[in-house]
Design a protein around this motif. Structure first.
Motif, short mmCIF file in Angstrom:
data_model
loop_
_atom_site.label_atom_id
_atom_site.label_comp_id
_atom_site.label_asym_id
_atom_site.label_seq_id
_atom_site.Cartn_x
_atom_site.Cartn_y
_atom_site.Cartn_z
N ALA A 1 0.82 -1.22 0.00
CA ALA A 1 0.00 0.00 0.00
C ALA A 1 0.85 1.26 0.00
O ALA A 1 0.58 2.22 0.73
N MET A 2 1.87 1.28 -0.84
CA MET A 2 2.76 2.44 -0.90
C MET A 2 2.07 3.69 -1.45
O MET A 2 2.43 4.80 -1.10
N CYS A 3 1.08 3.52 -2.31
CA CYS A 3 0.40 4.69 -2.90
C CYS A 3 -0.26 5.56 -1.82
O CYS A 3 0.07 6.74 -1.69
N PRO A 4 -1.20 5.01 -1.02
CA PRO A 4 -1.77 5.85 0.05
C PRO A 4 -0.76 6.22 1.13
O PRO A 4 -0.85 7.29 1.72
N THR A 5 0.20 5.33 1.37
CA THR A 5 1.20 5.60 2.40
C THR A 5 1.99 6.86 2.10
O THR A 5 2.22 7.71 2.98
N LEU A 6 2.40 7.02 0.86
CA LEU A 6 3.20 8.18 0.48
C LEU A 6 2.34 9.41 0.20
O LEU A 6 2.81 10.54 0.32
#
Length: 230
Positions: free
Chosen positions: A24-29
């Motif tokens: 879930a790097m997209c929402p994390t970043l």
């Protein structure tokens, strides 16, 4: 109770979805520029994760194997739609701030991954505990990132100024590069801690000695250059 604590520890520490599994790097970043947005995304994802895990666990024996992924996505999308309506109705500011990332929870690999790897193969209560653990791990990781980025990028936490007027905020920290830098440093520190812990255990094992009660010599590690006396 042991199952509950085991699943909580697994989600928060052992298999943390962000710091360990790097999911879930997209929402994390994207949503960790402030604590409010980070916490909001984490809690919304946790509610969807709990609801979808429970329902998928209940219907796991009724869904044909060939269509299980579309079925799982349908269940997840239902809960995401409910969360979207609730946020829009009761927390419009958060809904506007998170924007497109709320509907994108449908394809969040943490949620779909737990449905496929755990909820689809286990009973309801273990699946519920697994969802709580993973949701907590995801939320805690987001809040940590959001706190650091907001503190350094705006000099405040939850809108309250932490540093004096002389503090010059690092604007880069609330932009995309700041997200990558913060996440990279945190992951490096956690990985180094894990490596140090592993090395310490290996050191103890390699230097473990058993003393023969009769001869007083070392009989344990087999790598001693000399006999170990009591």
């Amino acid at each position: 109770m042991s199952t509950f604590s085991e699943r909580i520890r697994n989600g928060v520490i052992t298999e943390n979805p962000i710091f360990v599994q790097v999911l879930a790097m997209c929402p994390t970043l994207a949503v960790t520029s402030s604590v409010v947005d980070a916490a909001g995304m984490g809690m919304a994802s946790t509610v969807v994760l709990i609801g979808s895990n429970v329902i998928i666990s209940l219907i796991r024996k009724l869904v044909p194997d060939k269509i299980r992924i579309p079925a799982y996505i349908t269940v997840i999308a239902t809960f995401v739609t409910l969360i979207q309506f609730l946020l829009a109705g009761f927390v419009p500011s958060l809904y506007k701030s998170l924007g497109i990332f709320i509907p994108l929870i449908v394809v969040n690999c943490v949620i779909l991954g737990r449905a496929e790897s755990f909820a689809g193969k286990n009973k309801v209560f273990p699946s519920l505990f697994d969802a709580i653990g993973m949701g907590l791990g995801f939320t805690i990781a987001l809040v940590i990132l959001g706190s650091i980025r907001e503190l350094l990028g705006a000099g405040s936490i939850l809108g309250f100024k932490v540093f004096g007027n002389s503090f010059e905020p690092a604007i880069m920290m609330v932009l995309a590069p700041g997200a990558f830098i913060t996440l990279g440093i945190l992951m490096a520190l956690l990985n180094q801690r894990s490596i140090n812990k592993t090395n310490k255990v290996n050191y103890k094992i390699a230097h473990f000695h058993e003393i023969d009660p009769v001869t007083g010599e070392c009989t344990g590690c087999g790598s001693c250059a000399h006999s170990c006396k009591r």
